[in-house]
Write a protein that holds these residues in place. Structure first.
Motif, PDB file in Angstrom:
ATOM      1  N   GLU A 157      37.894  22.453  25.304  1.00  0.00           N
ATOM      2  CA  GLU A 157      37.458  24.477  25.195  1.00  0.00           C
ATOM      3  C   GLU A 157      38.503  24.464  24.750  1.00  0.00           C
ATOM      4  O   GLU A 157      38.136  25.402  23.636  1.00  0.00           O
ATOM      5  CB  GLU A 157      36.379  24.618  26.105  1.00  0.00           C
ATOM      6  CG  GLU A 157      35.025  24.072  26.517  1.00  0.00           C
ATOM      7  CD  GLU A 157      34.468  23.628  25.112  1.00  0.00           C
ATOM      8  OE1 GLU A 157      34.015  24.552  24.229  1.00  0.00           O
ATOM      9  OE2 GLU A 157      33.116  22.652  25.136  1.00  0.00           O
ATOM     10  N   MET A 158      39.468  24.539  25.392  1.00  0.00           N
ATOM     11  CA  MET A 158      40.814  25.345  24.629  1.00  0.00           C
ATOM     12  C   MET A 158      41.081  25.231  23.633  1.00  0.00           C
ATOM     13  O   MET A 158      41.668  25.502  23.200  1.00  0.00           O
ATOM     14  CB  MET A 158      41.758  24.971  26.099  1.00  0.00           C
ATOM     15  CG  MET A 158      43.072  26.081  25.532  1.00  0.00           C
ATOM     16  SD  MET A 158      42.780  27.765  26.282  1.00  0.00           S
ATOM     17  CE  MET A 158      43.900  28.413  25.203  1.00  0.00           C
ATOM     18  N   ALA A 159      40.768  23.583  23.394  1.00  0.00           N
ATOM     19  CA  ALA A 159      41.388  22.985  21.481  1.00  0.00           C
ATOM     20  C   ALA A 159      40.511  23.996  20.639  1.00  0.00           C
ATOM     21  O   ALA A 159      40.688  24.620  20.175  1.00  0.00           O
ATOM     22  CB  ALA A 159      40.444  21.710  21.663  1.00  0.00           C
ATOM     23  N   HIS A 160      39.904  24.439  20.809  1.00  0.00           N
ATOM     24  CA  HIS A 160      38.748  25.671  20.407  1.00  0.00           C
ATOM     25  C   HIS A 160      38.687  26.249  20.120  1.00  0.00           C
ATOM     26  O   HIS A 160      39.275  27.424  19.155  1.00  0.00           O
ATOM     27  CB  HIS A 160      36.687  25.241  20.786  1.00  0.00           C
ATOM     28  CG  HIS A 160      35.748  23.881  20.615  1.00  0.00           C
ATOM     29  ND1 HIS A 160      36.218  23.605  19.057  1.00  0.00           N
ATOM     30  CD2 HIS A 160      35.151  23.612  21.615  1.00  0.00           C
ATOM     31  CE1 HIS A 160      35.177  22.350  19.165  1.00  0.00           C
ATOM     32  NE2 HIS A 160      34.577  21.990  20.470  1.00  0.00           N
ATOM     33  N   LYS A 161      39.577  27.173  21.360  1.00  0.00           N
ATOM     34  CA  LYS A 161      40.237  28.425  21.747  1.00  0.00           C
ATOM     35  C   LYS A 161      41.532  28.233  20.818  1.00  0.00           C
ATOM     36  O   LYS A 161      41.573  29.391  19.913  1.00  0.00           O
ATOM     37  CB  LYS A 161      40.629  28.597  23.030  1.00  0.00           C
ATOM     38  CG  LYS A 161      38.969  29.318  23.593  1.00  0.00           C
ATOM     39  CD  LYS A 161      38.906  30.409  23.575  1.00  0.00           C
ATOM     40  CE  LYS A 161      37.520  30.921  24.255  1.00  0.00           C
ATOM     41  NZ  LYS A 161      37.017  32.313  23.425  1.00  0.00           N
ATOM     42  N   LEU A 162      41.977  27.261  20.668  1.00  0.00           N
ATOM     43  CA  LEU A 162      43.592  27.397  19.893  1.00  0.00           C
ATOM     44  C   LEU A 162      43.248  27.816  18.027  1.00  0.00           C
ATOM     45  O   LEU A 162      43.678  27.877  17.683  1.00  0.00           O
ATOM     46  CB  LEU A 162      44.013  25.807  20.300  1.00  0.00           C
ATOM     47  CG  LEU A 162      44.698  25.775  21.222  1.00  0.00           C
ATOM     48  CD1 LEU A 162      45.719  24.527  21.566  1.00  0.00           C
ATOM     49  CD2 LEU A 162      46.202  27.317  21.556  1.00  0.00           C
ATOM     50  N   ASP A 163      42.043  26.362  17.902  1.00  0.00           N
ATOM     51  CA  ASP A 163      41.671  26.761  16.739  1.00  0.00           C
ATOM     52  C   ASP A 163      40.852  27.700  16.142  1.00  0.00           C
ATOM     53  O   ASP A 163      41.270  28.341  15.021  1.00  0.00           O
ATOM     54  CB  ASP A 163      40.146  25.365  16.781  1.00  0.00           C
ATOM     55  CG  ASP A 163      39.694  25.511  15.159  1.00  0.00           C
ATOM     56  OD1 ASP A 163      40.772  25.752  14.143  1.00  0.00           O
ATOM     57  OD2 ASP A 163      38.742  24.017  14.994  1.00  0.00           O
ATOM     58  N   MET A 164      40.670  28.879  16.981  1.00  0.00           N
ATOM     59  CA  MET A 164      39.910  29.593  16.952  1.00  0.00           C
ATOM     60  C   MET A 164      40.939  31.036  16.265  1.00  0.00           C
ATOM     61  O   MET A 164      40.641  32.003  15.783  1.00  0.00           O
ATOM     62  CB  MET A 164      38.801  30.703  17.799  1.00  0.00           C
ATOM     63  CG  MET A 164      37.677  28.976  17.701  1.00  0.00           C
ATOM     64  SD  MET A 164      36.842  29.672  19.243  1.00  0.00           S
ATOM     65  CE  MET A 164      35.386  28.333  18.943  1.00  0.00           C
ATOM     66  N   LEU A 165      42.020  30.896  16.782  1.00  0.00           N
ATOM     67  CA  LEU A 165      43.214  31.508  16.640  1.00  0.00           C
ATOM     68  C   LEU A 165      43.781  31.886  14.957  1.00  0.00           C
ATOM     69  O   LEU A 165      43.735  33.022  14.401  1.00  0.00           O
ATOM     70  CB  LEU A 165      44.940  31.283  17.129  1.00  0.00           C
ATOM     71  CG  LEU A 165      44.730  31.721  18.542  1.00  0.00           C
ATOM     72  CD1 LEU A 165      46.050  30.618  18.862  1.00  0.00           C
ATOM     73  CD2 LEU A 165      44.758  32.946  19.533  1.00  0.00           C
ATOM     74  N   ALA A 166      42.949  31.049  14.369  1.00  0.00           N
ATOM     75  CA  ALA A 166      42.720  31.214  13.298  1.00  0.00           C
ATOM     76  C   ALA A 166      41.752  32.065  12.112  1.00  0.00           C
ATOM     77  O   ALA A 166      41.644  31.926  11.084  1.00  0.00           O
ATOM     78  CB  ALA A 166      43.099  29.993  11.857  1.00  0.00           C
ATOM     79  N   GLY A 167      40.582  32.382  13.571  1.00  0.00           N
ATOM     80  CA  GLY A 167      39.114  32.579  13.170  1.00  0.00           C
ATOM     81  C   GLY A 167      38.383  31.856  12.839  1.00  0.00           C
ATOM     82  O   GLY A 167      38.388  30.783  14.506  1.00  0.00           O
ATOM     83  N   THR A 168      36.819  31.138  12.463  1.00  0.00           N
ATOM     84  CA  THR A 168      36.200  30.009  12.830  1.00  0.00           C
ATOM     85  C   THR A 168      36.289  29.306  12.979  1.00  0.00           C
ATOM     86  O   THR A 168      37.586  28.817  12.498  1.00  0.00           O
ATOM     87  CB  THR A 168      35.250  30.456  11.548  1.00  0.00           C
ATOM     88  OG1 THR A 168      34.626  31.129  11.781  1.00  0.00           O
ATOM     89  CG2 THR A 168      33.922  29.390  12.313  1.00  0.00           C
ATOM     90  N   ALA A 169      36.636  28.706  14.068  1.00  0.00           N
ATOM     91  CA  ALA A 169      36.979  27.066  14.431  1.00  0.00           C
ATOM     92  C   ALA A 169      36.605  26.223  13.181  1.00  0.00           C
ATOM     93  O   ALA A 169      35.341  25.854  12.525  1.00  0.00           O
ATOM     94  CB  ALA A 169      36.298  26.554  15.188  1.00  0.00           C
ATOM     95  N   SER A 170      37.795  25.240  12.830  1.00  0.00           N
ATOM     96  CA  SER A 170      37.475  24.440  11.288  1.00  0.00           C
ATOM     97  C   SER A 170      38.410  22.814  12.277  1.00  0.00           C
ATOM     98  O   SER A 170      38.512  21.761  10.809  1.00  0.00           O
ATOM     99  CB  SER A 170      38.563  25.541  10.502  1.00  0.00           C
ATOM    100  OG  SER A 170      39.799  25.487  10.835  1.00  0.00           O
ATOM    101  N   GLY A 171      38.651  22.833  12.761  1.00  0.00           N
ATOM    102  CA  GLY A 171      39.687  21.690  13.220  1.00  0.00           C
ATOM    103  C   GLY A 171      41.363  22.141  12.810  1.00  0.00           C
ATOM    104  O   GLY A 171      41.390  20.912  12.517  1.00  0.00           O
TER     105      GLY A 171
END
Length: 256
Positions: A157-171
């Motif tokens: 879930e923290m990986a998703h949060k890092l991903d979401m720092l750029a907006g919608t999660a995209s990988g």
């Protein structure tokens, strides 16, 4: 002023330190933290203190959420943030902790038919863009008991949060200046496509098939592997393993 101290000084309110007894107990019971070298373990302690200071924990249902479990979650959420600092925690506040699996109702709108359908998902973790991180406490506990099996719900879930720092999660999370964004996208996309094809053909895969759900899930699942079973990731997708080494730093797993 040292690097860690300068980061902490950015916060307006003082960050209460984690007392020595609590820290020692937590490190002893969180193998991923115990396996770090001394400098990274020291910085992890600072980041975990910031996480505890800036996040609000909520026990859902009959979850028993004491100081140890809050610290254990903070430590594991801080591991992926080690190379990135407190900015990794930006954009959200709440951590919701259920005693075990939890149900989420989703609505799907079909643009062709105009029909909205509802479905229920049973989850052990979830991260919302600019919203909470949601965790199953039973699975957090299981990850402490089996730290090197390739799974870790907090890191996922923290990986998703890092991903979401750029907006919608995209990988594709925000990358440090030393990393090439095009290389990241091309490497991850090729690996994701390979996994997706294998799953579609019914083949058994080394990487959890759930990673084939979407590019953002591929990033989160391989992040779990980086921290808890990097040898499997290196064997299955060596180029992805190299990218995650550069993004997260060396894995704390034994023999990594």
């Amino acid at each position: 002023m040292g690097f860690v101290q300068s980061l902490i000084a950015r916060f307006r309110a003082p960050v209460p330190p984690i007392d020595e007894a609590s820290w020692r107990q937590a490190v002893e019971r969180v193998p991923l933290a115990r396996a770090l070298d001394a400098p990274r373990q020291h910085y992890l302690r600072q980041l975990a203190a910031i996480f505890l200071h800036t996040k609000r924990f909520h026990a859902m249902g009959d979850a028993v959420l004491d100081d140890f479990w809050r610290l254990a979650i903070a430590i594991q959420a801080s591991l992926p943030a080690l190379p990135h600092g407190p900015k990794a925690f930006k954009g959200w506040t709440n951590v919701l902790v259920y005693p075990g699996e939890f149900n989420v109702r989703r609505s799907h709108y079909d643009a062709r038919s105009g029909v909205v359908t509802d479905s229920d998902d049973t989850l052990i973790g979830e991260a919302w863009e600019r919203g909470p991180m949601i965790l199953s406490l039973a699975d957090v506990a299981l990850d402490l008991e089996a730290p090197w099996d390739g799974y870790n719900v907090v890191i996922h879930e923290m990986a998703h949060k890092l991903d979401m720092l750029a907006g919608t999660a995209s990988g594709v999370p925000p990358l440090p200046a030393s990393m090439n964004r095009r290389q990241w996208i091309e490497t991850m996309q090729r690996a994701f496509d390979r996994l997706t094809k294998s799953v579609e053909r019914g083949r058994r895969t080394a990487i959890d098939p759930y990673a084939a759900e979407a590019p953002e899930e591929y990033f989160a699942v391989t992040s779990e592997l980086h921290f808890s079973k990097p040898a499997l990731l290196r064997e299955a997708e060596p180029d992805v393993a190299t990218l995650l080494d550069a993004f997260y730093g060396p894995s704390p797993a034994p023999g990594a």
